[in-house]
Design a protein around this motif. Structure first.
Motif, PDB file in Angstrom:
ATOM      1  N   PHE A 159       0.842  -1.195   0.000  1.00 42.08           N
ATOM      2  CA  PHE A 159       0.000   0.000   0.000  1.00 42.08           C
ATOM      3  C   PHE A 159       0.876   1.244   0.000  1.00 42.08           C
ATOM      4  O   PHE A 159       1.993   1.262   0.516  1.00 42.08           O
ATOM      5  CB  PHE A 159      -0.990   0.010   1.173  1.00 42.08           C
ATOM      6  CG  PHE A 159      -0.422  -0.484   2.477  1.00 42.08           C
ATOM      7  CD1 PHE A 159       0.203   0.382   3.367  1.00 42.08           C
ATOM      8  CD2 PHE A 159      -0.531  -1.822   2.843  1.00 42.08           C
ATOM      9  CE1 PHE A 159       0.723  -0.062   4.566  1.00 42.08           C
ATOM     10  CE2 PHE A 159      -0.018  -2.292   4.042  1.00 42.08           C
ATOM     11  CZ  PHE A 159       0.610  -1.406   4.911  1.00 42.08           C
ATOM     12  N   ARG A 160       0.357   2.286  -0.608  1.00 39.33           N
ATOM     13  CA  ARG A 160       1.082   3.535  -0.807  1.00 39.33           C
ATOM     14  C   ARG A 160       0.095   4.696  -0.675  1.00 39.33           C
ATOM     15  O   ARG A 160      -1.115   4.475  -0.742  1.00 39.33           O
ATOM     16  CB  ARG A 160       1.727   3.565  -2.204  1.00 39.33           C
ATOM     17  CG  ARG A 160       2.726   2.430  -2.501  1.00 39.33           C
ATOM     18  CD  ARG A 160       4.006   2.567  -1.694  1.00 39.33           C
ATOM     19  NE  ARG A 160       4.988   1.565  -2.120  1.00 39.33           N
ATOM     20  CZ  ARG A 160       5.066   0.325  -1.663  1.00 39.33           C
ATOM     21  NH1 ARG A 160       4.204  -0.096  -0.753  1.00 39.33           N
ATOM     22  NH2 ARG A 160       6.013  -0.495  -2.103  1.00 39.33           N
ATOM     23  N   PRO A 161       0.538   5.956  -0.540  1.00 37.97           N
ATOM     24  CA  PRO A 161       1.939   6.368  -0.574  1.00 37.97           C
ATOM     25  C   PRO A 161       2.633   6.139   0.766  1.00 37.97           C
ATOM     26  O   PRO A 161       1.989   6.169   1.828  1.00 37.97           O
ATOM     27  CB  PRO A 161       1.855   7.867  -0.896  1.00 37.97           C
ATOM     28  CG  PRO A 161       0.550   8.296  -0.306  1.00 37.97           C
ATOM     29  CD  PRO A 161      -0.384   7.124  -0.489  1.00 37.97           C
ATOM     30  N   PHE A 185       0.514   2.022  11.034  1.00 39.94           N
ATOM     31  CA  PHE A 185      -0.718   2.715  10.679  1.00 39.94           C
ATOM     32  C   PHE A 185      -0.598   3.279   9.263  1.00 39.94           C
ATOM     33  O   PHE A 185       0.496   3.617   8.802  1.00 39.94           O
ATOM     34  CB  PHE A 185      -0.986   3.872  11.637  1.00 39.94           C
ATOM     35  CG  PHE A 185      -1.240   3.470  13.065  1.00 39.94           C
ATOM     36  CD1 PHE A 185      -2.521   3.128  13.491  1.00 39.94           C
ATOM     37  CD2 PHE A 185      -0.206   3.454  13.988  1.00 39.94           C
ATOM     38  CE1 PHE A 185      -2.768   2.771  14.809  1.00 39.94           C
ATOM     39  CE2 PHE A 185      -0.433   3.099  15.312  1.00 39.94           C
ATOM     40  CZ  PHE A 185      -1.721   2.752  15.721  1.00 39.94           C
ATOM     41  N   ALA A 186      -1.728   3.398   8.594  1.00 36.76           N
ATOM     42  CA  ALA A 186      -1.766   4.026   7.273  1.00 36.76           C
ATOM     43  C   ALA A 186      -3.036   4.858   7.160  1.00 36.76           C
ATOM     44  O   ALA A 186      -4.041   4.570   7.815  1.00 36.76           O
ATOM     45  CB  ALA A 186      -1.733   2.971   6.167  1.00 36.76           C
ATOM     46  N   TYR A 202      -3.882   3.614  -0.956  1.00 36.73           N
ATOM     47  CA  TYR A 202      -4.414   2.665  -1.935  1.00 36.73           C
ATOM     48  C   TYR A 202      -3.545   1.410  -1.952  1.00 36.73           C
ATOM     49  O   TYR A 202      -2.360   1.438  -1.621  1.00 36.73           O
ATOM     50  CB  TYR A 202      -4.457   3.287  -3.334  1.00 36.73           C
ATOM     51  CG  TYR A 202      -3.091   3.661  -3.888  1.00 36.73           C
ATOM     52  CD1 TYR A 202      -2.338   2.755  -4.648  1.00 36.73           C
ATOM     53  CD2 TYR A 202      -2.544   4.922  -3.642  1.00 36.73           C
ATOM     54  CE1 TYR A 202      -1.091   3.087  -5.131  1.00 36.73           C
ATOM     55  CE2 TYR A 202      -1.293   5.259  -4.125  1.00 36.73           C
ATOM     56  CZ  TYR A 202      -0.571   4.337  -4.870  1.00 36.73           C
ATOM     57  OH  TYR A 202       0.672   4.674  -5.336  1.00 36.73           O
ATOM     58  N   TYR A 203      -4.175   0.292  -2.322  1.00 33.81           N
ATOM     59  CA  TYR A 203      -3.442  -0.954  -2.510  1.00 33.81           C
ATOM     60  C   TYR A 203      -2.886  -1.006  -3.931  1.00 33.81           C
ATOM     61  O   TYR A 203      -3.570  -0.638  -4.883  1.00 33.81           O
ATOM     62  CB  TYR A 203      -4.356  -2.161  -2.285  1.00 33.81           C
ATOM     63  CG  TYR A 203      -4.833  -2.309  -0.860  1.00 33.81           C
ATOM     64  CD1 TYR A 203      -4.004  -2.853   0.123  1.00 33.81           C
ATOM     65  CD2 TYR A 203      -6.112  -1.913  -0.497  1.00 33.81           C
ATOM     66  CE1 TYR A 203      -4.447  -2.988   1.435  1.00 33.81           C
ATOM     67  CE2 TYR A 203      -6.567  -2.048   0.807  1.00 33.81           C
ATOM     68  CZ  TYR A 203      -5.727  -2.592   1.775  1.00 33.81           C
ATOM     69  OH  TYR A 203      -6.165  -2.726   3.059  1.00 33.81           O
ATOM     70  N   MET A 204      -1.686  -1.509  -4.062  1.00 31.95           N
ATOM     71  CA  MET A 204      -1.059  -1.624  -5.372  1.00 31.95           C
ATOM     72  C   MET A 204      -1.562  -2.885  -6.076  1.00 31.95           C
ATOM     73  O   MET A 204      -1.610  -3.955  -5.477  1.00 31.95           O
ATOM     74  CB  MET A 204       0.462  -1.709  -5.217  1.00 31.95           C
ATOM     75  CG  MET A 204       1.077  -0.538  -4.483  1.00 31.95           C
ATOM     76  SD  MET A 204       2.748  -0.914  -3.884  1.00 31.95           S
ATOM     77  CE  MET A 204       3.637  -1.101  -5.418  1.00 31.95           C
ATOM     78  N   ASP A 205      -1.911  -2.767  -7.339  1.00 34.48           N
ATOM     79  CA  ASP A 205      -2.300  -3.942  -8.122  1.00 34.48           C
ATOM     80  C   ASP A 205      -1.076  -4.794  -8.466  1.00 34.48           C
ATOM     81  O   ASP A 205      -1.161  -6.011  -8.606  1.00 34.48           O
ATOM     82  CB  ASP A 205      -3.015  -3.522  -9.398  1.00 34.48           C
ATOM     83  CG  ASP A 205      -4.391  -2.936  -9.097  1.00 34.48           C
ATOM     84  OD1 ASP A 205      -5.054  -3.431  -8.171  1.00 34.48           O
ATOM     85  OD2 ASP A 205      -4.779  -1.977  -9.787  1.00 34.48           O
ATOM     86  N   LYS A 206       0.080  -4.133  -8.563  1.00 34.95           N
ATOM     87  CA  LYS A 206       1.327  -4.853  -8.834  1.00 34.95           C
ATOM     88  C   LYS A 206       2.397  -4.312  -7.898  1.00 34.95           C
ATOM     89  O   LYS A 206       2.668  -3.116  -7.884  1.00 34.95           O
ATOM     90  CB  LYS A 206       1.757  -4.678 -10.291  1.00 34.95           C
ATOM     91  CG  LYS A 206       2.985  -5.506 -10.660  1.00 34.95           C
ATOM     92  CD  LYS A 206       3.387  -5.290 -12.107  1.00 34.95           C
ATOM     93  CE  LYS A 206       4.556  -6.189 -12.516  1.00 34.95           C
ATOM     94  NZ  LYS A 206       5.719  -6.088 -11.618  1.00 34.95           N
TER      95      LYS A 206
END
Length: 339
Positions: free
Chosen positions: A179-181, A278-279, A284-288
């Motif tokens: 997950f990012r950012p 924590f986030a 967002y979750y990365m698809d790749k």
């Protein structure tokens, strides 16, 4: 379709979620609301002093002294011991990990060489830590007001049996996360007793949070390496390191790219700490995932499949995104893209 599959897998991995009685995960009474845009690694929401914000921006970590009371930490310690002794219900999502070199030893009755418990999101008495207003007040300075608890641990560094297996190699936590950012992710790590160089305090490389994820793998240590204790490959010990010696209740907040680890416990007692990554719920979750994360994904998938197979479930595919989605819990504010 993909979202529905993610929800189904999450339900299987999560089991029955619980809440800590009397505490609302969306209680905003004790936390200020972010009112200004991000600088780089912190938010200008009035929580941190200019000096604290500047320190974190430059170094990637910040220690807040005596943030969590000894009385609360003692409750978490009692819960940990009951789980180790089997005197408290153990949710299927909880992972108990033991030291590779002393799995058959037992320094303290009931703890049986347990190095840590992970994923206590379904243990209400321990999730209490992740919902502490005094903790979330600072977390919000990094994530904003909508906060997810992503990764929970109580670390129980045992006395080293002479193999140096109690060490944790220098690593970056973002290596394990899809997950990012990264700027909206932060770890809180609270000392449950005095930590110092003798019992293996945290070691950090200030400023390393400004880099990228480096290749990780298991170090070639003679005494063996504990499960998932990946370290940075070709790591040079000549880099300037800082040992974070802390008192009971002191809490360090650090960036997921900060290079850190811990030394050998050369005392006769266990060194305990409790932590949570924590986030922002609006991450967002990365698809790749990034290529350097492939080894972490394979090992996490293997562990998740073992958990599911015990329940008679064998999904055809299982990604790092699926796994972390199942662990995530909203602890403050409003649901977002991470829920």
């Amino acid at each position: 379709m993909a979202d529905e599959r993610l929800k189904v897998l999450s339900q299987h991995l999560r089991g029955a979620a619980t809440q800590y009685p009397g505490i609302s995960p969306c209680d905003t009474s004790a936390v200020a609301v972010a009112a200004h845009p991000a600088i780089n690694y912190t938010l200008n929401n009035g929580v941190l002093t200019p000096e604290q914000a500047d320190f974190y921006e430059k170094n990637g970590y910040l220690v807040i002294e005596k943030l969590v009371s000894p009385e609360k930490l003692e409750k978490y310690r009692e819960c940990f011991e009951l789980l180790c002794k089997g005197e408290m219900p153990k949710p299927p999502t909880l992972t108990i990990m033991r030291d590779v070199a002393i799995a058959k030893a037992e320094f303290v009755p009931g703890q049986k060489a347990v190095t840590k418990i992970q994923n206590f999101q379904d243990v209400p008495e321990m999730m209490h830590y992740c919902r502490l207003p005094e903790l979330l007040k600072y977390v919000e300075a990094f994530t904003g007001p909508n906060i997810m608890a992503m990764h929970t641990m109580l670390i129980n560094k045992p006395p080293d049996p002479g193999t140096k297996s109690s060490r944790h190699p220098m690593h970056q936590d973002l290596y394990y996360f899809p997950f990012r950012p990264a700027e909206r992710v932060v770890c809180s790590w609270t000392a449950m007793e005095k930590v110092h160089r003798q019992n293996g305090c945290l070691v950090v490389i200030p400023g390393s949070h400004k880099g990228k994820i480096l290749p990780h793998g298991y170090p070639q240590w003679e005494g063996g390496v504990n499960k998932l204790y990946h370290g940075i490959l070709d790591y040079s010990p000549d880099k300037p390191r800082l040992h974070l010696e802390m008192e009971t209740g002191d809490t360090v907040f650090f960036h997921p790219l900060l290079i850190h680890g811990s030394g050998t416990n050369r005392t006769t007692g266990f060194r305990k700490s409790i932590s949570c990554h924590f986030a922002s719920a609006d991450c967002y979750y990365m698809d790749k995932i990034e290529d350097v994360q492939n080894s972490a994904e394979s090992e996490l998938e293997e562990m998740a499949r073992m958990t599911l197979k015990k329940r008679g479930i064998d999904p055809p595919t299982l990604s790092m995104k699926d796994i972390w989605y199942s662990k995530a819990r909203l602890v403050h504010g409003q649901p977002g893209t991470m829920c």
